[in-house]
Design a protein around this motif. Structure first.
Motif, PDB file in Angstrom:
ATOM      1  N   ASP A  27     -35.919  32.633 -39.324  1.00 45.58           N
ATOM      2  CA  ASP A  27     -35.884  32.909 -37.843  1.00 45.58           C
ATOM      3  C   ASP A  27     -35.610  31.549 -37.194  1.00 45.58           C
ATOM      4  O   ASP A  27     -36.563  30.775 -36.886  1.00 45.58           O
ATOM      5  CB  ASP A  27     -37.094  33.436 -37.276  1.00 45.58           C
ATOM      6  N   PHE A  28     -34.257  31.070 -36.767  1.00 47.59           N
ATOM      7  CA  PHE A  28     -34.073  29.829 -36.276  1.00 47.59           C
ATOM      8  C   PHE A  28     -34.772  29.607 -34.921  1.00 47.59           C
ATOM      9  O   PHE A  28     -35.023  28.469 -34.424  1.00 47.59           O
ATOM     10  CB  PHE A  28     -32.656  29.473 -36.251  1.00 47.59           C
ATOM     11  N   ARG A  29     -35.017  30.628 -34.301  1.00 46.24           N
ATOM     12  CA  ARG A  29     -35.836  30.414 -32.886  1.00 46.24           C
ATOM     13  C   ARG A  29     -37.014  29.855 -33.021  1.00 46.24           C
ATOM     14  O   ARG A  29     -37.597  29.371 -32.244  1.00 46.24           O
ATOM     15  CB  ARG A  29     -35.652  31.772 -32.123  1.00 46.24           C
ATOM     16  N   LYS A  30     -37.632  30.234 -34.298  1.00 47.32           N
ATOM     17  CA  LYS A  30     -38.972  29.738 -34.572  1.00 47.32           C
ATOM     18  C   LYS A  30     -39.080  28.463 -35.236  1.00 47.32           C
ATOM     19  O   LYS A  30     -39.841  27.664 -34.822  1.00 47.32           O
ATOM     20  CB  LYS A  30     -39.838  30.859 -35.367  1.00 47.32           C
ATOM     21  N   SER A  31     -38.208  28.349 -35.927  1.00 46.70           N
ATOM     22  CA  SER A  31     -38.187  27.094 -37.086  1.00 46.70           C
ATOM     23  C   SER A  31     -37.462  25.923 -36.245  1.00 46.70           C
ATOM     24  O   SER A  31     -38.022  24.641 -36.526  1.00 46.70           O
ATOM     25  CB  SER A  31     -37.479  27.375 -38.305  1.00 46.70           C
ATOM     26  N   LYS A  32     -36.609  26.216 -35.158  1.00 45.83           N
ATOM     27  CA  LYS A  32     -35.949  25.333 -34.532  1.00 45.83           C
ATOM     28  C   LYS A  32     -35.665  25.411 -33.249  1.00 45.83           C
ATOM     29  O   LYS A  32     -34.767  25.842 -32.627  1.00 45.83           O
ATOM     30  CB  LYS A  32     -34.506  24.838 -35.294  1.00 45.83           C
ATOM     31  N   PRO A  33     -36.969  25.523 -32.410  1.00 46.07           N
ATOM     32  CA  PRO A  33     -36.853  26.170 -31.069  1.00 46.07           C
ATOM     33  C   PRO A  33     -36.027  25.051 -29.985  1.00 46.07           C
ATOM     34  O   PRO A  33     -35.538  25.496 -29.094  1.00 46.07           O
ATOM     35  CB  PRO A  33     -38.346  26.036 -30.595  1.00 46.07           C
ATOM     36  N   THR A  34     -35.951  23.913 -30.334  1.00 41.38           N
ATOM     37  CA  THR A  34     -35.040  23.053 -29.599  1.00 41.38           C
ATOM     38  C   THR A  34     -33.788  23.252 -29.557  1.00 41.38           C
ATOM     39  O   THR A  34     -32.833  23.033 -28.335  1.00 41.38           O
ATOM     40  CB  THR A  34     -35.435  21.658 -29.668  1.00 41.38           C
ATOM     41  N   VAL A  35     -33.189  23.822 -30.520  1.00 45.41           N
ATOM     42  CA  VAL A  35     -31.838  24.328 -30.546  1.00 45.41           C
ATOM     43  C   VAL A  35     -31.401  25.202 -29.454  1.00 45.41           C
ATOM     44  O   VAL A  35     -30.427  24.958 -28.815  1.00 45.41           O
ATOM     45  CB  VAL A  35     -31.235  24.972 -31.992  1.00 45.41           C
ATOM     46  N   TRP A  36     -32.393  26.273 -29.070  1.00 46.09           N
ATOM     47  CA  TRP A  36     -31.888  27.306 -28.236  1.00 46.09           C
ATOM     48  C   TRP A  36     -32.258  26.772 -26.813  1.00 46.09           C
ATOM     49  O   TRP A  36     -31.889  27.638 -25.880  1.00 46.09           O
ATOM     50  CB  TRP A  36     -32.827  28.481 -28.604  1.00 46.09           C
ATOM     51  N   THR A  37     -32.822  25.751 -26.667  1.00 48.04           N
ATOM     52  CA  THR A  37     -33.222  24.968 -25.222  1.00 48.04           C
ATOM     53  C   THR A  37     -32.472  23.948 -24.821  1.00 48.04           C
ATOM     54  O   THR A  37     -32.515  23.517 -23.646  1.00 48.04           O
ATOM     55  CB  THR A  37     -34.667  24.724 -24.798  1.00 48.04           C
ATOM     56  N   ALA A  38     -31.604  23.557 -25.676  1.00 50.59           N
ATOM     57  CA  ALA A  38     -30.766  22.439 -25.510  1.00 50.59           C
ATOM     58  C   ALA A  38     -29.583  22.741 -24.561  1.00 50.59           C
ATOM     59  O   ALA A  38     -29.035  23.782 -24.513  1.00 50.59           O
ATOM     60  CB  ALA A  38     -30.075  21.937 -26.965  1.00 50.59           C
ATOM     61  N   LYS A  39     -29.224  21.730 -23.655  1.00 48.37           N
ATOM     62  CA  LYS A  39     -28.445  22.195 -22.393  1.00 48.37           C
ATOM     63  C   LYS A  39     -26.767  21.508 -22.598  1.00 48.37           C
ATOM     64  O   LYS A  39     -26.085  22.148 -22.219  1.00 48.37           O
ATOM     65  CB  LYS A  39     -28.938  21.065 -21.271  1.00 48.37           C
ATOM     66  N   THR A  40     -26.736  20.734 -23.936  1.00 48.28           N
ATOM     67  CA  THR A  40     -25.459  20.280 -23.953  1.00 48.28           C
ATOM     68  C   THR A  40     -25.324  20.585 -25.657  1.00 48.28           C
ATOM     69  O   THR A  40     -26.157  20.757 -26.523  1.00 48.28           O
ATOM     70  CB  THR A  40     -25.258  18.544 -24.179  1.00 48.28           C
ATOM     71  N   VAL A  41     -24.066  20.801 -26.055  1.00 52.82           N
ATOM     72  CA  VAL A  41     -23.364  21.040 -27.336  1.00 52.82           C
ATOM     73  C   VAL A  41     -24.018  20.041 -28.503  1.00 52.82           C
ATOM     74  O   VAL A  41     -24.700  20.401 -29.419  1.00 52.82           O
ATOM     75  CB  VAL A  41     -21.823  21.246 -27.420  1.00 52.82           C
ATOM     76  N   GLU A  42     -23.797  18.676 -28.191  1.00 55.72           N
ATOM     77  CA  GLU A  42     -24.231  17.640 -28.856  1.00 55.72           C
ATOM     78  C   GLU A  42     -25.823  17.681 -29.094  1.00 55.72           C
ATOM     79  O   GLU A  42     -26.168  17.476 -30.087  1.00 55.72           O
ATOM     80  CB  GLU A  42     -23.863  16.263 -28.139  1.00 55.72           C
ATOM     81  N   ASP A  43     -26.649  18.075 -28.050  1.00 54.57           N
ATOM     82  CA  ASP A  43     -28.010  17.964 -28.409  1.00 54.57           C
ATOM     83  C   ASP A  43     -28.246  19.338 -29.333  1.00 54.57           C
ATOM     84  O   ASP A  43     -29.456  19.067 -29.961  1.00 54.57           O
ATOM     85  CB  ASP A  43     -28.624  18.094 -26.932  1.00 54.57           C
ATOM     86  N   ALA A  44     -27.755  20.253 -28.965  1.00 52.65           N
ATOM     87  CA  ALA A  44     -28.034  21.636 -29.712  1.00 52.65           C
ATOM     88  C   ALA A  44     -27.805  21.259 -31.332  1.00 52.65           C
ATOM     89  O   ALA A  44     -28.395  21.797 -32.129  1.00 52.65           O
ATOM     90  CB  ALA A  44     -27.354  22.694 -29.213  1.00 52.65           C
ATOM     91  N   ILE A  45     -26.347  20.793 -31.483  1.00 50.87           N
ATOM     92  CA  ILE A  45     -25.810  20.274 -33.018  1.00 50.87           C
ATOM     93  C   ILE A  45     -26.907  19.544 -33.493  1.00 50.87           C
ATOM     94  O   ILE A  45     -27.441  19.793 -34.672  1.00 50.87           O
ATOM     95  CB  ILE A  45     -24.588  19.701 -32.956  1.00 50.87           C
ATOM     96  N   LYS A  46     -27.187  18.282 -32.748  1.00 53.68           N
ATOM     97  CA  LYS A  46     -28.249  17.519 -33.309  1.00 53.68           C
ATOM     98  C   LYS A  46     -29.725  18.023 -33.411  1.00 53.68           C
ATOM     99  O   LYS A  46     -30.407  17.938 -34.840  1.00 53.68           O
ATOM    100  CB  LYS A  46     -28.573  16.259 -32.095  1.00 53.68           C
ATOM    101  N   ALA A  47     -30.228  19.062 -32.929  1.00 57.87           N
ATOM    102  CA  ALA A  47     -31.350  19.764 -33.188  1.00 57.87           C
ATOM    103  C   ALA A  47     -31.196  20.706 -34.141  1.00 57.87           C
ATOM    104  O   ALA A  47     -32.262  20.670 -35.034  1.00 57.87           O
ATOM    105  CB  ALA A  47     -31.757  20.364 -31.703  1.00 57.87           C
ATOM    106  N   MET A  48     -30.165  21.140 -34.413  1.00 55.60           N
ATOM    107  CA  MET A  48     -29.893  22.002 -35.426  1.00 55.60           C
ATOM    108  C   MET A  48     -29.763  21.392 -36.962  1.00 55.60           C
ATOM    109  O   MET A  48     -30.510  22.028 -37.958  1.00 55.60           O
ATOM    110  CB  MET A  48     -28.727  23.090 -35.005  1.00 55.60           C
ATOM    111  N   TYR A  49     -28.893  20.356 -36.940  1.00 58.63           N
ATOM    112  CA  TYR A  49     -28.645  19.865 -38.153  1.00 58.63           C
ATOM    113  C   TYR A  49     -29.066  18.314 -38.383  1.00 58.63           C
ATOM    114  O   TYR A  49     -28.996  17.689 -39.370  1.00 58.63           O
ATOM    115  CB  TYR A  49     -27.134  19.868 -38.511  1.00 58.63           C
ATOM    116  N   GLY A  50     -29.939  17.776 -37.287  1.00 61.57           N
ATOM    117  CA  GLY A  50     -30.209  16.555 -37.370  1.00 61.57           C
ATOM    118  C   GLY A  50     -29.124  15.366 -37.308  1.00 61.57           C
ATOM    119  O   GLY A  50     -29.406  14.188 -37.424  1.00 61.57           O
ATOM    120  N   SER A  51     -27.841  15.692 -37.292  1.00 57.96           N
ATOM    121  CA  SER A  51     -26.762  14.922 -36.841  1.00 57.96           C
ATOM    122  C   SER A  51     -25.635  15.420 -35.937  1.00 57.96           C
ATOM    123  O   SER A  51     -25.671  16.671 -35.872  1.00 57.96           O
ATOM    124  CB  SER A  51     -26.234  14.460 -38.182  1.00 57.96           C
TER     125      SER A  51
END
Length: 150
Positions: A27-51
């Protein structure tokens, strides 16, 4: 009627017993919650994958050039790579993340979804290969206002 109910419950329990114990989904909404609140694609990718080091190759993305209905934009994407996850992002809505899929080694990685976009923007698909590298595809499209192309 009672016998039918008993048989259906027994068959349901039997079906659950045969499901392999190794089936799991994160459940990525629980394990990586900042992915789902990121406002930009770059921030969401960084939150999901670390890069954000994405090679734009190895992933195919198909979407219309002009979407007449921003409430249901058809998006098809696929890859022949062996991947851990495939994620969909867009830059037209307040939050960038749309979907994360965690395929298995038996998955056929061809997907068809419909997404909502409030305005014209770019759809980005990112797949994390089993080699740890990020592969992707992008498509910019126009969303016609009012649901008509004119």
């Amino acid at each position: 009627m009672e016998r039918r109910k008993f048989l259906s419950m027994t068959l349901g329990a039997l079906a659950l017993a045969v499901v392999p114990a190794s089936v799991k989904a994160e459940d990525f909404r629980k394990s990586k919650p900042t992915v789902w609140t990121a406002k930009t694609v770059e921030d969401a990718i960084k939150a999901m994958y670390g890069s954000n080091d994405v090679k734009f190759e190895g992933v195919k993305l198909t979407a219309p050039d002009v979407a007449s209905n921003g409430g249901a934009i058809p998006v098809d994407f696929s890859t022949d790579l062996n991947v851990k996850t495939i994620a969909v992002f867009q830059d037209a809505n307040p939050e960038a993340a749309v979907l994360v899929v965690e395929p298995t080694k038996y998955s056929v990685n061809k997907y068809s979804i419909k997404i909502k976009m409030a305005k014209s923007g770019t759809i980005t698909i990112v797949a994390q290969g089993n080699d740890g590298k990020l592969y992707g595809a992008k498509k910019t499209l126009d969303v016609a206002l009012g649901g008509c192309e004119g």
